[in-house]
Write a protein that holds these residues in place. Sequence first.
Motif, PDB file in Angstrom:
ATOM      1  N   SER A  92       0.840  -1.188   0.000  1.00 17.12           N
ATOM      2  CA  SER A  92       0.000   0.000   0.000  1.00 17.12           C
ATOM      3  C   SER A  92       0.883   1.248   0.000  1.00 17.12           C
ATOM      4  O   SER A  92       1.883   1.316   0.695  1.00 17.12           O
ATOM      5  CB  SER A  92      -0.913   0.001   1.220  1.00 17.12           C
ATOM      6  OG  SER A  92      -1.764   1.103   1.158  1.00 17.12           O
ATOM      7  N   ASP A  98      -1.266   7.963 -10.325  1.00 14.15           N
ATOM      8  CA  ASP A  98      -2.184   7.818  -9.196  1.00 14.15           C
ATOM      9  C   ASP A  98      -2.602   6.360  -9.083  1.00 14.15           C
ATOM     10  O   ASP A  98      -3.605   5.943  -9.658  1.00 14.15           O
ATOM     11  CB  ASP A  98      -3.409   8.718  -9.386  1.00 14.15           C
ATOM     12  CG  ASP A  98      -3.047  10.183  -9.345  1.00 14.15           C
ATOM     13  OD1 ASP A  98      -2.136  10.536  -8.574  1.00 14.15           O
ATOM     14  OD2 ASP A  98      -3.662  10.976 -10.071  1.00 14.15           O
ATOM     15  N   SER A 130       4.537   3.251 -10.975  1.00 12.94           N
ATOM     16  CA  SER A 130       3.896   4.150 -10.017  1.00 12.94           C
ATOM     17  C   SER A 130       4.408   5.579 -10.067  1.00 12.94           C
ATOM     18  O   SER A 130       3.760   6.488  -9.548  1.00 12.94           O
ATOM     19  CB  SER A 130       4.059   3.594  -8.598  1.00 12.94           C
ATOM     20  OG  SER A 130       5.428   3.492  -8.265  1.00 12.94           O
ATOM     21  N   GLU A 149      -2.777   2.824  -6.300  1.00 11.98           N
ATOM     22  CA  GLU A 149      -2.924   2.432  -4.895  1.00 11.98           C
ATOM     23  C   GLU A 149      -1.700   1.707  -4.351  1.00 11.98           C
ATOM     24  O   GLU A 149      -1.377   1.808  -3.184  1.00 11.98           O
ATOM     25  CB  GLU A 149      -4.154   1.526  -4.723  1.00 11.98           C
ATOM     26  CG  GLU A 149      -5.463   2.217  -5.052  1.00 11.98           C
ATOM     27  CD  GLU A 149      -5.850   3.268  -4.037  1.00 11.98           C
ATOM     28  OE1 GLU A 149      -5.572   3.069  -2.842  1.00 11.98           O
ATOM     29  OE2 GLU A 149      -6.393   4.303  -4.451  1.00 11.98           O
ATOM     30  N   GLU A 150      -1.046   0.938  -5.208  1.00 11.60           N
ATOM     31  CA  GLU A 150       0.087   0.125  -4.783  1.00 11.60           C
ATOM     32  C   GLU A 150       1.379   0.726  -5.304  1.00 11.60           C
ATOM     33  O   GLU A 150       1.410   1.304  -6.389  1.00 11.60           O
ATOM     34  CB  GLU A 150      -0.062  -1.306  -5.314  1.00 11.60           C
ATOM     35  CG  GLU A 150      -1.294  -2.025  -4.817  1.00 11.60           C
ATOM     36  CD  GLU A 150      -1.289  -2.268  -3.317  1.00 11.60           C
ATOM     37  OE1 GLU A 150      -0.251  -2.669  -2.775  1.00 11.60           O
ATOM     38  OE2 GLU A 150      -2.343  -2.037  -2.685  1.00 11.60           O
TER      39      GLU A 150
END
Length: 190
Positions: A2, A125, A121, A127-128
């Motif tokens: 996360s 944007d 990433s 999540e992980e």
Amino acid sequence: MSRQLYFFDQPRRFVVGTVGQPGERVFYLQAADDHRIVSVALEKAQVMVLADRMKQLLDEVASRSGVELPQAVVPDTDPLENPIDEEFRVAAMGLAYDTDSGLIMIEAQAPADSQEAAEDSLLEDVEEGPDALRVRLAHQAAVEFIERARRVVAAGRPPCPLCNEPLDPAGHVCPRSNGYRRQVRLGSGD
């Protein structure tokens, strides 16, 4: 994993600063608004690259738009704000220009589990992924960041004139001279 994304949209302050004496300094990027301060550690070389790339990006935007870049108004010479709690050490950085808002986006990212995770990433944007500090700056704030970053880097130890490595107060073994110091013979007046 996360992801914790520390996002600042045109923060009150975005600066680079150091803690410690030249030769032992730790460099930080610090973003602050009215409610929080986030500091991330990075290397001196990363500061130089970020400042240079931001300048290149601003120059390109100015040449394409025909608008002149703003000048740094009042230099920010204040120290980093307390508390200086290192959220993470920067492993990767990204830089982009948002044409819709006219803002520059900088992202400093923590180490990732894999190269693929970092690339997927960075400036996205998702999540992980690894933790990241993302900041959006107006042109004026970017120019002021660049000027301060260059001053902070230059405030360190002076470079050796032969090898450009930092000179230590205790001495310096220069690889260009192979550690050899030439003895100067004074003439006897012949």
